[in-house]
Design an enzyme around this catalytic site. Structure first.
Site, PDB file in Angstrom:
ATOM      1  N   GLU A  81      75.914  16.986  29.269  1.00 48.23           N
ATOM      2  CA  GLU A  81      76.853  17.311  30.356  1.00 48.23           C
ATOM      3  C   GLU A  81      77.108  16.120  31.276  1.00 48.23           C
ATOM      4  O   GLU A  81      77.058  16.220  32.501  1.00 48.23           O
ATOM      5  CB  GLU A  81      76.340  18.513  31.162  1.00 48.23           C
ATOM      6  N   CYS A 172      97.892  28.371  22.099  1.00 47.45           N
ATOM      7  CA  CYS A 172      97.315  29.588  22.715  1.00 47.45           C
ATOM      8  C   CYS A 172      96.695  29.346  24.082  1.00 47.45           C
ATOM      9  O   CYS A 172      96.160  30.278  24.687  1.00 47.45           O
ATOM     10  CB  CYS A 172      96.260  30.182  21.774  1.00 47.45           C
TER      11      CYS A 172
END
Length: 177
Positions: A81, A172
Site C-alpha cells: 500500500e 462499466c
C-alpha cells in the site's frame, strides 16, 4: 539493485505478488512493511484477498522503512500500500535500491475517480520495472483496470476492502456511487 512496482486496481493480486516474493526469499533477507493507517488487518501482517497472511512491520512513515531495513541488513524490501506513504516513499525506494536492496512495491496507481493516486506516477517513472495488474470487472467479468468506490466519501484516501470498492472496466466504471 532494482525497484519493481506492482500496480493496478483493487483485487488485482498486488499483495499476492508481494507475498510470493516474501515466501520465496532466503529467510532473514526480506522484510515487508505496511503503513500504520491501514488497520484492516493485524499490525504485524497484511492479508491478501486470497486469505494469505504475510508477516510485516507496521510503520508510521516511509523513513521508518529505510531505518528498519538498514538496521536489519535486508537484501529485499516489500512495501504494501505504498500510495499511503506519500512522496517520501520515492526517495526511500531509491536509497534502498542504490544501497543494494531489491525493492518491491504494491500500490494503487489510480484512485476511485480514475486519477493518478498521489505520487505513484512519479514512483512508477523511477522504477526499473512496472507490472500493471488487472482484475475482473464486477459487472461484465472483463479485464478491470479501475477501482470503483461503492460508498460516497470525498477524500482520495479511504481505506477499505470489498465492502467499499469493486473492480471495474472502463465501460462499466459508471462514475460516482
Amino acid at each position: 539493485m532494482s525497484i519493481t512496482v506492482f500496480c493496478g486496481p483493487m483485487f488485482a493480486g498486488k499483495s499476492e505478488s508481494l507475498r510470493q516474493i516474501v515466501e520465496t526469499s532466503v529467510p532473514g533477507t526480506c522484510g515487508a512493511f505496511k503503513p500504520s493507517t491501514d488497520t484492516r488487518d493485524a499490525p504485524e501482517e497484511f492479508v491478501t484477498h486470497d486469505g494469505h497472511h504475510v508477516p510485516c512491520a507496521c510503520v508510521q512513515t516511509a523513513g521508518d522503512i529505510l531505518t528498519l531495513s538498514r538496521d536489519a541488513g535486508l537484501k529485499r524490501v516489500c512495501i504494501e500500500e505504498a500510495q499511503f506513504f506519500g512522496p517520501a516513499v520515492i526517495q526511500v525506494c531509491r536509497e534502498l535500491s542504490d544501497g543494494g536492496v531489491d525493492v518491491f512495491v504494491s500500490c494503487l496507481d489510480m484512485d476511485s475517480n480514475r486519477l493518478p493516486f498521489g505520487c505513484i506516477g512519479d514512483l512508477m517513472a523511477v522504477a526499473d520495472r512496472v507490472v500493471k495488474l488487472r482484475s475482473r470487472c464486477a459487472v461484465c467479468g472483463g479485464p478491470a483496470t479501475y477501482s470503483r468506490r461503492k460508498v460516497a466519501v470525498a477524500s482520495q484516501t479511504f481505506i477499505g476492502g470489498e465492502e467499499s470498492y469493486e473492480p471495474r472496466c472502463g465501460t462499466c466504471w459508471g462514475g460516482e456511487p
